[in-house]
Design a protein around this motif. Sequence first.
Motif, PDB file in Angstrom:
ATOM      1  N   ALA A   1      -5.097 -24.091 -19.732  1.00 34.28           N
ATOM      2  CA  ALA A   1      -4.290 -23.524 -20.414  1.00 34.28           C
ATOM      3  C   ALA A   1      -3.549 -22.112 -20.076  1.00 34.28           C
ATOM      4  N   ASP A   2      -4.770 -21.482 -19.349  1.00 25.61           N
ATOM      5  CA  ASP A   2      -4.274 -20.175 -19.061  1.00 25.61           C
ATOM      6  C   ASP A   2      -3.780 -20.150 -17.596  1.00 25.61           C
ATOM      7  N   LEU A   3      -3.424 -21.233 -16.876  1.00 21.22           N
ATOM      8  CA  LEU A   3      -3.127 -21.091 -15.542  1.00 21.22           C
ATOM      9  C   LEU A   3      -1.664 -20.335 -15.431  1.00 21.22           C
ATOM     10  N   PRO A   4      -0.701 -20.677 -16.141  1.00 17.06           N
ATOM     11  CA  PRO A   4       0.450 -20.104 -15.977  1.00 17.06           C
ATOM     12  C   PRO A   4       0.528 -18.702 -15.995  1.00 17.06           C
ATOM     13  N   ASP A   5      -0.211 -18.250 -17.136  1.00 21.16           N
ATOM     14  CA  ASP A   5      -0.132 -16.712 -17.085  1.00 21.16           C
ATOM     15  C   ASP A   5      -1.225 -15.927 -15.970  1.00 21.16           C
ATOM     16  N   MET A   6      -2.166 -16.791 -15.640  1.00 20.08           N
ATOM     17  CA  MET A   6      -2.715 -16.305 -14.359  1.00 20.08           C
ATOM     18  C   MET A   6      -1.876 -16.330 -13.306  1.00 20.08           C
ATOM     19  N   PHE A   7      -1.178 -17.352 -12.834  1.00 19.19           N
ATOM     20  CA  PHE A   7      -0.409 -17.317 -11.622  1.00 19.19           C
ATOM     21  C   PHE A   7       0.640 -16.373 -11.774  1.00 19.19           C
ATOM     22  N   ARG A   8       1.162 -16.101 -12.918  1.00 18.69           N
ATOM     23  CA  ARG A   8       2.312 -14.972 -13.122  1.00 18.69           C
ATOM     24  C   ARG A   8       1.618 -13.598 -12.663  1.00 18.69           C
ATOM     25  N   LYS A   9       0.701 -13.360 -13.380  1.00 19.32           N
ATOM     26  CA  LYS A   9      -0.126 -12.202 -12.993  1.00 19.32           C
ATOM     27  C   LYS A   9      -0.429 -12.055 -11.585  1.00 19.32           C
ATOM     28  N   ALA A  10      -0.988 -13.077 -10.916  1.00 16.57           N
ATOM     29  CA  ALA A  10      -1.162 -12.840  -9.361  1.00 16.57           C
ATOM     30  C   ALA A  10       0.011 -12.764  -8.642  1.00 16.57           C
ATOM     31  N   GLY A  11       1.117 -13.397  -9.121  1.00 11.39           N
ATOM     32  CA  GLY A  11       2.483 -13.231  -8.504  1.00 11.39           C
ATOM     33  C   GLY A  11       2.756 -11.553  -8.776  1.00 11.39           C
ATOM     34  N   TYR A  12       2.823 -10.983  -9.912  1.00 12.48           N
ATOM     35  CA  TYR A  12       2.907  -9.670  -9.972  1.00 12.48           C
ATOM     36  C   TYR A  12       2.272  -8.858  -8.987  1.00 12.48           C
ATOM     37  N   ALA A  13       0.920  -9.063  -9.023  1.00 14.37           N
ATOM     38  CA  ALA A  13       0.135  -8.282  -8.414  1.00 14.37           C
ATOM     39  C   ALA A  13       0.411  -8.354  -6.733  1.00 14.37           C
ATOM     40  N   ALA A  14       0.820  -9.583  -6.199  1.00 15.97           N
ATOM     41  CA  ALA A  14       1.330  -9.653  -5.007  1.00 15.97           C
ATOM     42  C   ALA A  14       2.340  -9.036  -4.631  1.00 15.97           C
ATOM     43  N   LEU A  15       3.650  -8.980  -5.457  1.00 19.02           N
ATOM     44  CA  LEU A  15       4.791  -8.230  -5.249  1.00 19.02           C
ATOM     45  C   LEU A  15       4.418  -6.836  -5.376  1.00 19.02           C
ATOM     46  N   THR A  16       3.758  -6.403  -6.034  1.00 17.36           N
ATOM     47  CA  THR A  16       3.490  -5.037  -6.188  1.00 17.36           C
ATOM     48  C   THR A  16       2.917  -4.286  -4.998  1.00 17.36           C
ATOM     49  N   MET A  17       1.876  -5.299  -4.431  1.00 15.99           N
ATOM     50  CA  MET A  17       1.240  -4.823  -2.856  1.00 15.99           C
ATOM     51  C   MET A  17       2.374  -4.909  -1.946  1.00 15.99           C
ATOM     52  N   MET A  18       3.083  -5.905  -1.753  1.00 16.44           N
ATOM     53  CA  MET A  18       4.106  -6.056  -0.970  1.00 16.44           C
ATOM     54  C   MET A  18       5.027  -4.760  -0.954  1.00 16.44           C
ATOM     55  N   ALA A  19       5.671  -4.131  -2.060  1.00 13.61           N
ATOM     56  CA  ALA A  19       6.487  -3.231  -2.194  1.00 13.61           C
ATOM     57  C   ALA A  19       5.650  -1.910  -1.846  1.00 13.61           C
ATOM     58  N   MET A  20       4.275  -1.889  -2.051  1.00 10.45           N
ATOM     59  CA  MET A  20       3.702  -0.564  -1.889  1.00 10.45           C
ATOM     60  C   MET A  20       3.558  -0.628  -0.325  1.00 10.45           C
ATOM     61  N   ALA A  21       3.246  -1.668   0.261  1.00 10.15           N
ATOM     62  CA  ALA A  21       3.154  -1.878   1.644  1.00 10.15           C
ATOM     63  C   ALA A  21       4.591  -1.161   2.279  1.00 10.15           C
ATOM     64  N   ALA A  22       5.428  -1.902   1.983  1.00 13.88           N
ATOM     65  CA  ALA A  22       6.911  -1.834   2.423  1.00 13.88           C
ATOM     66  C   ALA A  22       7.069  -0.051   2.202  1.00 13.88           C
ATOM     67  N   ALA A  23       6.885   0.594   1.039  1.00 12.12           N
ATOM     68  CA  ALA A  23       7.331   1.779   0.920  1.00 12.12           C
ATOM     69  C   ALA A  23       6.357   2.685   1.809  1.00 12.12           C
ATOM     70  N   ALA A  24       5.220   2.330   2.121  1.00 11.70           N
ATOM     71  CA  ALA A  24       4.217   3.295   2.987  1.00 11.70           C
ATOM     72  C   ALA A  24       4.787   3.127   4.477  1.00 11.70           C
ATOM     73  N   PHE A  25       5.107   1.876   4.975  1.00 11.30           N
ATOM     74  CA  PHE A  25       5.744   1.937   6.332  1.00 11.30           C
ATOM     75  C   PHE A  25       6.974   2.346   6.276  1.00 11.30           C
ATOM     76  N   VAL A  26       8.006   2.452   5.378  1.00  8.19           N
ATOM     77  CA  VAL A  26       9.283   3.310   5.449  1.00  8.19           C
ATOM     78  C   VAL A  26       8.849   4.703   5.346  1.00  8.19           C
ATOM     79  N   ARG A  27       7.786   5.185   4.718  1.00  6.52           N
ATOM     80  CA  ARG A  27       7.601   6.744   4.684  1.00  6.52           C
ATOM     81  C   ARG A  27       7.183   7.317   6.251  1.00  6.52           C
ATOM     82  N   ARG A  28       6.419   6.374   6.810  1.00  4.65           N
ATOM     83  CA  ARG A  28       5.715   6.509   8.070  1.00  4.65           C
ATOM     84  C   ARG A  28       6.781   6.711   9.316  1.00  4.65           C
ATOM     85  N   ARG A  29       8.121   6.111   9.065  1.00  9.64           N
ATOM     86  CA  ARG A  29       9.010   6.025  10.055  1.00  9.64           C
ATOM     87  C   ARG A  29       9.493   7.502  10.381  1.00  9.64           C
ATOM     88  N   PRO A  30       9.898   7.860  11.628  1.00  7.78           N
ATOM     89  CA  PRO A  30      10.319   9.265  11.874  1.00  7.78           C
ATOM     90  C   PRO A  30      11.778   9.444  11.418  1.00  7.78           C
TER      91      PRO A  30
END
Length: 385
Positions: A356-385
């Motif tokens: 019963a909790d699978l939709p909520d679990m998948f949604r939270k996992a998706g949010y976490a994955a998007l957040t990590m991707m956004a943080m990785a992209a932000a870190a990559f942008v900052r390191r560019r000269p």
Amino acid sequence: MDFWRNQLSGPTNPSVDAAWKDGEPRKGFFTDTSICIGCKACEVACKEWNAIPEDGLDMLSQSYDNTGALGASTWRHVAFVEQSSDRIEQARESGRRLVELGMPSLRSREGSDAVGAPGGSPLGTAATMPQTNGSLAVADVPALPDMRWLMSSDVCKHCTHAACLDVCPTGSLFRSEFGTVVVQDDICNGCGYCVAACPFGVIERRKGDEGHENGKQSHGISIRGSSSASVVDATTSTTQSVGSAHAANSGFANNGEVKNVGIAQKCTLCYDRLGDGQTPACAQACPTTSIKFGDLADMRAAAQERVAQLHGQGFTEARLYGADPNDGVGGTGSVFLLLDEPEVYGLPPDPRVTTADLPDMFRKAGYAALTMMAMAAAAFVRRRP
């Protein structure tokens, strides 16, 4: 979205979902605890037909019960609950509060003969009350007895969304064409995932001499000194002696010891009898018709009628358990009429399947994955000269 949610926890047709193209109407039980006399005929018939081993005859300190709970070698269990007048009054008051929380009002004594239409509103997530008219007069309330016995024959619920089936890694549990859940002994590897997943604590691995949870009861003890078993045919009430060949295919090995030790076991709703159009052994043996069997839709309708009748007679404590398809398991194949809260009978008030909790679990996992991707992209942008 509702369709997929129903596939995880809501109302659905389990036989169709299991790809049974020519499935039978879903079968189930209606157990009316108000007329159960605690004779244990259902327990005996279940053991005899399914060749389930004796699992201890110890008297418990808090009850006249001698089996305690459902288990691998107890597929039907009759509970004995002694209540004082104070507890009875509390049960009736809790029933009244359920009605006051937006449930349909209770009928008067004059309207008790007319049966309300099935399909009442849910009480919480596990119980339902029928639609009724009028109000209950004070004069119609039955006098409180000094004490009473609540007796209830419990059994596997055969849930619409069966957690035991969902988590089984070997496919030993399957959904039958009748909508029931059955264990295949020869495929089960005894991993125990189903034991932890069941919200009702029904399924259990059969134990040997160590007993049930290492306690006094011996669910699945070895039976020595016998190479044959006696099986009662519930349809003819005759006893047949079966030899070692049949015993090897039932609950006994050729050496007289119980087989399937370590294997998950539970009620099959007499799958072998259903295939021949017969009634399950427990319902066949019940002398008061407390255990009724048939199409699940008919069982739910009969349960609604019965609880409406009891309300009309002033027994406000009557309530249904497992009849709500919108509960945490999508409704069950075993409906119960209770005379007190589910906890009194050892039943969970709000059962919930693990999926019963699978939709909520998948949604939270998706949010976490998007957040990590956004943080990785932000870190990559900052390191560019």
